[in-house]
Scaffold this motif. Structure first.
Motif, PDB file in Angstrom:
ATOM      1  N   ALA A 141     -14.291  89.754  43.925  1.00 45.04           N
ATOM      2  CA  ALA A 141     -14.823  88.777  42.977  1.00 45.04           C
ATOM      3  C   ALA A 141     -15.355  89.466  41.722  1.00 45.04           C
ATOM      4  O   ALA A 141     -15.189  88.962  40.603  1.00 45.04           O
ATOM      5  N   VAL A 142     -15.963  90.626  41.912  1.00 44.37           N
ATOM      6  CA  VAL A 142     -16.467  91.407  40.772  1.00 44.37           C
ATOM      7  C   VAL A 142     -15.295  91.912  39.931  1.00 44.37           C
ATOM      8  O   VAL A 142     -15.326  91.838  38.693  1.00 44.37           O
ATOM      9  N   LEU A 143     -14.262  92.404  40.583  1.00 43.04           N
ATOM     10  CA  LEU A 143     -13.093  92.890  39.858  1.00 43.04           C
ATOM     11  C   LEU A 143     -12.440  91.779  39.043  1.00 43.04           C
ATOM     12  O   LEU A 143     -12.027  91.991  37.904  1.00 43.04           O
ATOM     13  N   VAL A 144     -12.365  90.595  39.617  1.00 44.92           N
ATOM     14  CA  VAL A 144     -11.783  89.450  38.908  1.00 44.92           C
ATOM     15  C   VAL A 144     -12.628  89.117  37.675  1.00 44.92           C
ATOM     16  O   VAL A 144     -12.090  88.844  36.588  1.00 44.92           O
ATOM     17  N   GLU A 145     -13.950  89.146  37.821  1.00 43.72           N
ATOM     18  CA  GLU A 145     -14.840  88.867  36.691  1.00 43.72           C
ATOM     19  C   GLU A 145     -14.636  89.873  35.566  1.00 43.72           C
ATOM     20  O   GLU A 145     -14.610  89.507  34.385  1.00 43.72           O
ATOM     21  N   ILE A 146     -14.496  91.131  35.926  1.00 46.87           N
ATOM     22  CA  ILE A 146     -14.314  92.182  34.918  1.00 46.87           C
ATOM     23  C   ILE A 146     -12.984  91.992  34.185  1.00 46.87           C
ATOM     24  O   ILE A 146     -12.918  92.088  32.958  1.00 46.87           O
ATOM     25  N   ALA A 147     -11.937  91.731  34.949  1.00 44.10           N
ATOM     26  CA  ALA A 147     -10.621  91.500  34.331  1.00 44.10           C
ATOM     27  C   ALA A 147     -10.660  90.286  33.410  1.00 44.10           C
ATOM     28  O   ALA A 147     -10.124  90.313  32.294  1.00 44.10           O
ATOM     29  N   ASP A 148     -11.307  89.241  33.863  1.00 45.85           N
ATOM     30  CA  ASP A 148     -11.393  88.012  33.066  1.00 45.85           C
ATOM     31  C   ASP A 148     -12.201  88.244  31.792  1.00 45.85           C
ATOM     32  O   ASP A 148     -11.858  87.714  30.728  1.00 45.85           O
ATOM     33  N   LEU A 152      -7.919  89.250  30.614  1.00 46.95           N
ATOM     34  CA  LEU A 152      -6.719  89.367  31.447  1.00 46.95           C
ATOM     35  C   LEU A 152      -6.471  88.116  32.290  1.00 46.95           C
ATOM     36  O   LEU A 152      -5.356  87.914  32.775  1.00 46.95           O
ATOM     37  N   GLY A 153      -7.489  87.315  32.486  1.00 48.40           N
ATOM     38  CA  GLY A 153      -7.301  86.064  33.217  1.00 48.40           C
ATOM     39  C   GLY A 153      -7.699  86.156  34.672  1.00 48.40           C
ATOM     40  O   GLY A 153      -7.157  86.987  35.415  1.00 48.40           O
ATOM     41  N   ALA A 154      -8.640  85.312  35.081  1.00 52.21           N
ATOM     42  CA  ALA A 154      -9.157  85.359  36.443  1.00 52.21           C
ATOM     43  C   ALA A 154      -8.121  84.939  37.479  1.00 52.21           C
ATOM     44  O   ALA A 154      -8.036  85.538  38.558  1.00 52.21           O
ATOM     45  N   VAL A 155      -7.339  83.930  37.171  1.00 50.34           N
ATOM     46  CA  VAL A 155      -6.378  83.415  38.150  1.00 50.34           C
ATOM     47  C   VAL A 155      -5.352  84.475  38.525  1.00 50.34           C
ATOM     48  O   VAL A 155      -5.092  84.724  39.715  1.00 50.34           O
ATOM     49  N   ASP A 156      -4.779  85.112  37.527  1.00 51.08           N
ATOM     50  CA  ASP A 156      -3.762  86.144  37.795  1.00 51.08           C
ATOM     51  C   ASP A 156      -4.378  87.357  38.484  1.00 51.08           C
ATOM     52  O   ASP A 156      -3.775  87.938  39.394  1.00 51.08           O
ATOM     53  N   ALA A 157      -5.568  87.758  38.045  1.00 52.94           N
ATOM     54  CA  ALA A 157      -6.229  88.915  38.654  1.00 52.94           C
ATOM     55  C   ALA A 157      -6.529  88.653  40.120  1.00 52.94           C
ATOM     56  O   ALA A 157      -6.311  89.519  40.985  1.00 52.94           O
ATOM     57  N   GLU A 162      -5.321  89.295  46.024  1.00 47.17           N
ATOM     58  CA  GLU A 162      -5.128  88.575  47.284  1.00 47.17           C
ATOM     59  C   GLU A 162      -3.809  88.915  47.959  1.00 47.17           C
ATOM     60  O   GLU A 162      -3.755  89.085  49.174  1.00 47.17           O
ATOM     61  N   ASP A 163      -2.751  89.014  47.170  1.00 45.57           N
ATOM     62  CA  ASP A 163      -1.454  89.256  47.818  1.00 45.57           C
ATOM     63  C   ASP A 163      -1.095  90.736  47.917  1.00 45.57           C
ATOM     64  O   ASP A 163      -0.082  91.094  48.524  1.00 45.57           O
ATOM     65  N   GLN A 164      -1.941  91.606  47.316  1.00 43.87           N
ATOM     66  CA  GLN A 164      -1.746  93.063  47.448  1.00 43.87           C
ATOM     67  C   GLN A 164      -0.333  93.483  47.032  1.00 43.87           C
ATOM     68  O   GLN A 164       0.277  94.383  47.610  1.00 43.87           O
ATOM     69  N   ARG A 165       0.192  92.850  45.999  1.00 37.04           N
ATOM     70  CA  ARG A 165       1.583  93.081  45.609  1.00 37.04           C
ATOM     71  C   ARG A 165       1.852  94.502  45.115  1.00 37.04           C
ATOM     72  O   ARG A 165       3.000  94.956  45.124  1.00 37.04           O
ATOM     73  N   PHE A 166       0.804  95.201  44.669  1.00 33.84           N
ATOM     74  CA  PHE A 166       1.008  96.542  44.137  1.00 33.84           C
ATOM     75  C   PHE A 166       0.498  97.633  45.083  1.00 33.84           C
ATOM     76  O   PHE A 166       0.417  98.798  44.696  1.00 33.84           O
ATOM     77  N   ALA A 167       0.151  97.251  46.306  1.00 32.34           N
ATOM     78  CA  ALA A 167      -0.396  98.226  47.247  1.00 32.34           C
ATOM     79  C   ALA A 167       0.571  99.384  47.495  1.00 32.34           C
ATOM     80  O   ALA A 167       0.190 100.558  47.430  1.00 32.34           O
ATOM     81  N   ALA A 168       1.816  99.071  47.764  1.00 33.27           N
ATOM     82  CA  ALA A 168       2.790 100.113  48.104  1.00 33.27           C
ATOM     83  C   ALA A 168       3.052 101.046  46.931  1.00 33.27           C
ATOM     84  O   ALA A 168       3.111 102.272  47.101  1.00 33.27           O
TER      85      ALA A 168
END
Length: 217
Positions: A141-148, A152-157, A162-168
């Motif tokens: 939640a803190v990371l989303v706030e910082i990005a927003d 950068l936009g809270a929804v996309d962040a 949540e989906d960890q799309r860049f984990a790998a």
């Protein structure tokens, strides 16, 4: 004749938990400004403490456990870094209860920010959030706030975390740098071939930039 010389490429391997990464970057930036060198910076992920639990750890306890640092040494180091940061226009605030956190999700968010050309902006915002404001960077939640906050936009962040799309891909990039022999940060690589470790002084960075310019002359 038009000068088509490419900007100086500078790769920086770092972790947002690393105070010397802030200091080193600021000293490099000062040297670049003084030298008026056309450049482009590329940030890369490194986790100083990949096994850090979500709740984090008090910085004094962490340094004692990992490096055997005494409370007196820890206090002296923090005072020195605070003074150095002030000289460079950055505020370190090592208040009581200051904690180290897990940064895997920060690196995923940074990877995403890079896709829209905002990685450096987010990196600086994360440094400030951690070292100046003592925010918990293992809290999504803190990371989303910082990005927003930087546009950068809270929804996309939130979706990225949540989906960890860049984990790998982040794991893969971290492993790449470890395989190159990098085991500490900050590490600076100039033009993909000149590797410099640690937070060099402004004068040292100026000297490096001068040498590189002479090589290209």
């Amino acid at each position: 004749m038009t000068d088509t010389k490419s900007p100086l490429r500078i790769d920086i391997v770092s972790d947002v938990m690393c105070p010397w990464c802030v200091i080193g970057y600021r000293q490099l930036a000062t040297a670049l400004e003084a030298s008026d060198v056309d450049h482009e910076i590329h940030w890369h992920p490194f986790e100083l403490n990949p096994n850090m639990p979500p709740e984090g750890q008090d910085i004094g306890e962490h340094l004692a456990e990992k490096y055997g640092t005494t409370p007196e040494q820890s206090a002296d180091n923090r005072a020195m870094m605070t003074a150095r940061g002030k000289e460079l226009g950055f505020e370190f605030n090592f208040a009581d209860g200051f904690r180290m956190h897990n940064t895997f999700n920060t690196h995923q968010l940074l990877h995403w920010a890079n896709e829209v050309g905002r990685k450096s902006d987010l990196k600086q915002a994360l440094f400030t959030a951690h070292f100046t404001h003592g925010r918990n960077l293992s809290d999504d939640a803190v990371l989303v706030e910082i990005a927003d906050a930087i546009g950068l936009g809270a929804v996309d962040a939130k979706a990225v975390l949540e989906d960890q799309r860049f984990a790998a891909v982040v794991r893969q990039e971290q492993q790449f740098w470890i395989q190159q022999g990098i085991n500490g940060v900050p590490t600076f690589i100039f033009e993909r071939q000149h590797l410099v470790t640690g937070a060099q002084s402004v004068e040292n960075f100026k000297s490096i930039l001068t040498q590189l310019q002479h090589q290209d002359a």
